[in-house]
Design an enzyme around this catalytic site. Structure first.
Site, PDB file in Angstrom:
ATOM      1  N   ASP A   9      44.736  20.085  31.203  1.00 10.96           N
ATOM      2  CA  ASP A   9      45.652  21.085  30.661  1.00 10.96           C
ATOM      3  C   ASP A   9      46.751  21.287  31.720  1.00 10.96           C
ATOM      4  O   ASP A   9      46.584  20.884  32.886  1.00 10.96           O
ATOM      5  CB  ASP A   9      44.873  22.386  30.424  1.00 10.96           C
ATOM      6  CG  ASP A   9      45.778  23.574  30.179  1.00 10.96           C
ATOM      7  OD1 ASP A   9      46.649  23.457  29.302  1.00 10.96           O
ATOM      8  OD2 ASP A   9      45.610  24.608  30.865  1.00 10.96           O
ATOM      9  N   ASP A  11      49.411  24.454  31.861  1.00 14.07           N
ATOM     10  CA  ASP A  11      49.633  25.857  32.252  1.00 14.07           C
ATOM     11  C   ASP A  11      48.315  26.518  32.653  1.00 14.07           C
ATOM     12  O   ASP A  11      47.387  26.592  31.848  1.00 14.07           O
ATOM     13  CB  ASP A  11      50.280  26.636  31.096  1.00 14.07           C
ATOM     14  CG  ASP A  11      51.651  26.092  30.784  1.00 14.07           C
ATOM     15  OD1 ASP A  11      52.494  26.108  31.686  1.00 14.07           O
ATOM     16  OD2 ASP A  11      51.871  25.630  29.646  1.00 14.07           O
ATOM     17  N   GLY A  52      51.548  29.119  22.835  1.00 10.55           N
ATOM     18  CA  GLY A  52      52.844  28.595  22.406  1.00 10.55           C
ATOM     19  C   GLY A  52      53.926  29.652  22.459  1.00 10.55           C
ATOM     20  O   GLY A  52      53.731  30.779  21.983  1.00 10.55           O
ATOM     21  N   HIS A  81      63.568  30.490  22.285  1.00 12.80           N
ATOM     22  CA  HIS A  81      62.639  29.615  22.990  1.00 12.80           C
ATOM     23  C   HIS A  81      63.353  28.418  23.621  1.00 12.80           C
ATOM     24  O   HIS A  81      62.996  27.978  24.716  1.00 12.80           O
ATOM     25  CB  HIS A  81      61.520  29.158  22.049  1.00 12.80           C
ATOM     26  CG  HIS A  81      60.432  28.438  22.773  1.00 12.80           C
ATOM     27  ND1 HIS A  81      60.294  27.086  22.730  1.00 12.80           N
ATOM     28  CD2 HIS A  81      59.458  28.894  23.603  1.00 12.80           C
ATOM     29  CE1 HIS A  81      59.272  26.731  23.486  1.00 12.80           C
ATOM     30  NE2 HIS A  81      58.747  27.813  24.020  1.00 12.80           N
ATOM     31  N   THR A 121      48.274  19.664  26.354  1.00  8.83           N
ATOM     32  CA  THR A 121      48.834  21.002  26.560  1.00  8.83           C
ATOM     33  C   THR A 121      49.486  21.523  25.291  1.00  8.83           C
ATOM     34  O   THR A 121      49.880  20.736  24.426  1.00  8.83           O
ATOM     35  CB  THR A 121      49.893  20.963  27.693  1.00  8.83           C
ATOM     36  OG1 THR A 121      50.492  22.247  27.826  1.00  8.83           O
ATOM     37  CG2 THR A 121      50.990  19.954  27.415  1.00  8.83           C
ATOM     38  N   THR A 122      49.636  22.832  25.204  1.00  9.65           N
ATOM     39  CA  THR A 122      50.392  23.396  24.083  1.00  9.65           C
ATOM     40  C   THR A 122      51.829  23.681  24.479  1.00  9.65           C
ATOM     41  O   THR A 122      52.610  24.174  23.666  1.00  9.65           O
ATOM     42  CB  THR A 122      49.764  24.709  23.573  1.00  9.65           C
ATOM     43  OG1 THR A 122      49.735  25.625  24.653  1.00  9.65           O
ATOM     44  CG2 THR A 122      48.393  24.513  23.021  1.00  9.65           C
ATOM     45  N   THR A 123      52.176  23.433  25.730  1.00 10.53           N
ATOM     46  CA  THR A 123      53.548  23.737  26.132  1.00 10.53           C
ATOM     47  C   THR A 123      54.497  22.615  25.711  1.00 10.53           C
ATOM     48  O   THR A 123      54.102  21.572  25.209  1.00 10.53           O
ATOM     49  CB  THR A 123      53.626  24.022  27.654  1.00 10.53           C
ATOM     50  OG1 THR A 123      54.787  24.792  27.920  1.00 10.53           O
ATOM     51  CG2 THR A 123      53.686  22.753  28.469  1.00 10.53           C
ATOM     52  N   ASP A 182      41.848  26.193  31.928  1.00  9.57           N
ATOM     53  CA  ASP A 182      41.832  27.467  32.661  1.00  9.57           C
ATOM     54  C   ASP A 182      41.545  28.672  31.774  1.00  9.57           C
ATOM     55  O   ASP A 182      41.357  29.760  32.298  1.00  9.57           O
ATOM     56  CB  ASP A 182      43.189  27.722  33.332  1.00  9.57           C
ATOM     57  CG  ASP A 182      44.261  27.984  32.290  1.00  9.57           C
ATOM     58  OD1 ASP A 182      44.545  27.069  31.493  1.00  9.57           O
ATOM     59  OD2 ASP A 182      44.780  29.120  32.245  1.00  9.57           O
TER      60      ASP A 182
HETATM   61  C1  XBP Z   1      49.840  27.672  27.692  1.00  7.37           C
HETATM   62  C2  XBP Z   1      50.740  28.339  26.790  1.00  7.37           C
HETATM   63  C3  XBP Z   1      52.108  27.997  26.808  1.00  7.37           C
HETATM   64  C4  XBP Z   1      53.043  28.617  27.783  1.00  7.37           C
HETATM   65  C5  XBP Z   1      54.406  28.625  27.171  1.00  7.37           C
HETATM   66  O1  XBP Z   1      48.718  27.255  26.947  1.00  7.37           O
HETATM   67  O2  XBP Z   1      50.339  29.100  25.948  1.00  7.37           O
HETATM   68  O3  XBP Z   1      52.519  28.444  25.563  1.00  7.37           O
HETATM   69  O4  XBP Z   1      52.664  29.941  28.110  1.00  7.37           O
HETATM   70  O5  XBP Z   1      54.844  27.349  26.857  1.00  7.37           O
HETATM   71  P1  XBP Z   1      47.752  26.058  27.433  1.00  7.37           P
HETATM   72  P2  XBP Z   1      55.980  27.108  25.728  1.00  7.37           P
HETATM   73  O6  XBP Z   1      47.665  26.098  28.918  1.00  7.37           O
HETATM   74  O7  XBP Z   1      46.441  26.400  26.789  1.00  7.37           O
HETATM   75  O8  XBP Z   1      48.319  24.760  26.935  1.00  7.37           O
HETATM   76  O9  XBP Z   1      56.882  28.280  25.795  1.00  7.37           O
HETATM   77  O10 XBP Z   1      56.670  25.820  26.113  1.00  7.37           O
HETATM   78  O11 XBP Z   1      55.291  27.017  24.397  1.00  7.37           O
HETATM   79 MG    MG Z   2      46.100  26.581  30.178  1.00  6.98          MG
END
Ligand code: XBP
Ligand code: MG
Length: 252
Positions: A9, A11, A52, A81, A121-123, A182
């Site tokens: 992952d 973030d 997200g 965004h 990742t969801t980012t 995490d």
């Molecule tokens: C991390 C998130 C992300 C970031 C923001 O989730 O939720 O959304 O906070 O990224 P994970 P964006 O670690 O579970 O993937 O603004 O680019 O969506």
């Molecule tokens: Mg994460």
């Protein structure tokens, strides 16, 4: 089953990106738009339940600003965004976020041992590129054979879609890989894809229910039972070997 790949992952796992990266970038985008919105850390801790950035903005606008749901709100969220992503990438490129302990070392060890590397990742993809380049160098993007991000799948964590997508492209069964996460959303996504998952919580997620984790570590340097030495690749292999074979679970 032999461990073939590590799926990271981003973030919270590679780096604690939320406070100095994402949160500042969201607020910069809100200020630029003249909306009078500002997220403090306590509020952001609650909003992090929503994976997200676009989804998080929509959720906030509806629940805290009582804006009607609909096309107009979603278009506003997408515009905000896009600006947030620009601010985030600029901040990360300027060195605002560093890797968590043990991450660079274990990635080096894994590469030296011929283990395959991937990201789930969801980012946003630009954010992943910016973070890898700023922290691990210009070549780092090429170290990850598959990168699954918000652009690849419609459903975000805790949905397992991004992990399933990554596994398909790696051509691996989930038992042959290990996920590193995490948060609860990430752990649930990995677990539902059938992956054993090591969790290194951040201050944002340490009070969450993380009971499905194969192992919970303060970070990738600190072994829970061996304070005398760093977590090694052999530790990851051993934990992986001890994982119960679960198999992917069907979506609810
Ligand atoms: C991390 C998130 C992300 C970031 C923001 O989730 O939720 O959304 O906070 O990224 P994970 P964006 O670690 O579970 O993937 O603004 O680019 O969506
Ligand atoms: Mg994460």
């Amino acid at each position: 089953m032999t461990l073939r790949a590590l799926i990271f992952d981003v973030d919270g796992t590679l780096a604690d990106t939320e406070r100095d990266g994402h949160l500042v970038a969201f607020n910069a985008a809100f200020a630029e738009a003249g909306l009078g919105w500002h997220w403090d850390e306590a509020l952001y801790g609650d909003l992090l339940q929503v994976a997200g950035g676009v989804e998080r903005i929509v959720h906030y606008a509806r629940l805290y600003r009582h804006q009607p749901d609909g096309d107009e709100l979603h278009a506003l969220a997408r515009r905000l965004h896009a600006n947030k992503t620009r601010h985030y990438v600029e901040r990360v490129a300027a060195g605002a976020v560093g890797l968590r302990p043990g991450v660079a070392r274990l990635i080096d060890e894994a590469r030296a041992a011929g283990l395959r590397l991937a990201i789930a990742t969801t980012t946003t993809r630009e954010n992943v590129t910016a973070l890898l380049q700023a922290t691990l160098g210009g070549d780092a993007l090429g170290w990850f054979e598959v990168i699954g991000s918000a652009q690849e799948v419609a459903l975000k964590k805790p949905d397992p879609a991004v992990y399933t997508w990554v596994l398909e492209r790696l051509g691996l069964r989930p038992e042959a890989a290990l996920a590193l996460e995490d948060s609860r959303n990430g752990l649930v996504a990995a677990t539902r894809a059938g992956l054993p998952c090591i969790v290194t919580p951040t201050p944002w997620s340490e009070t969450e229910d993380l009971h499905e984790a194969l192992v919970r570590l303060p970070d990738l340097d600190h072994h829970p039972a061996r304070p005398d030495r760093l977590v090694s690749l052999d530790d990851l292999r051993q934990w992986h070997a001890e994982a119960p074979i679960s198999g992917a679970s069907a979506p609810p």
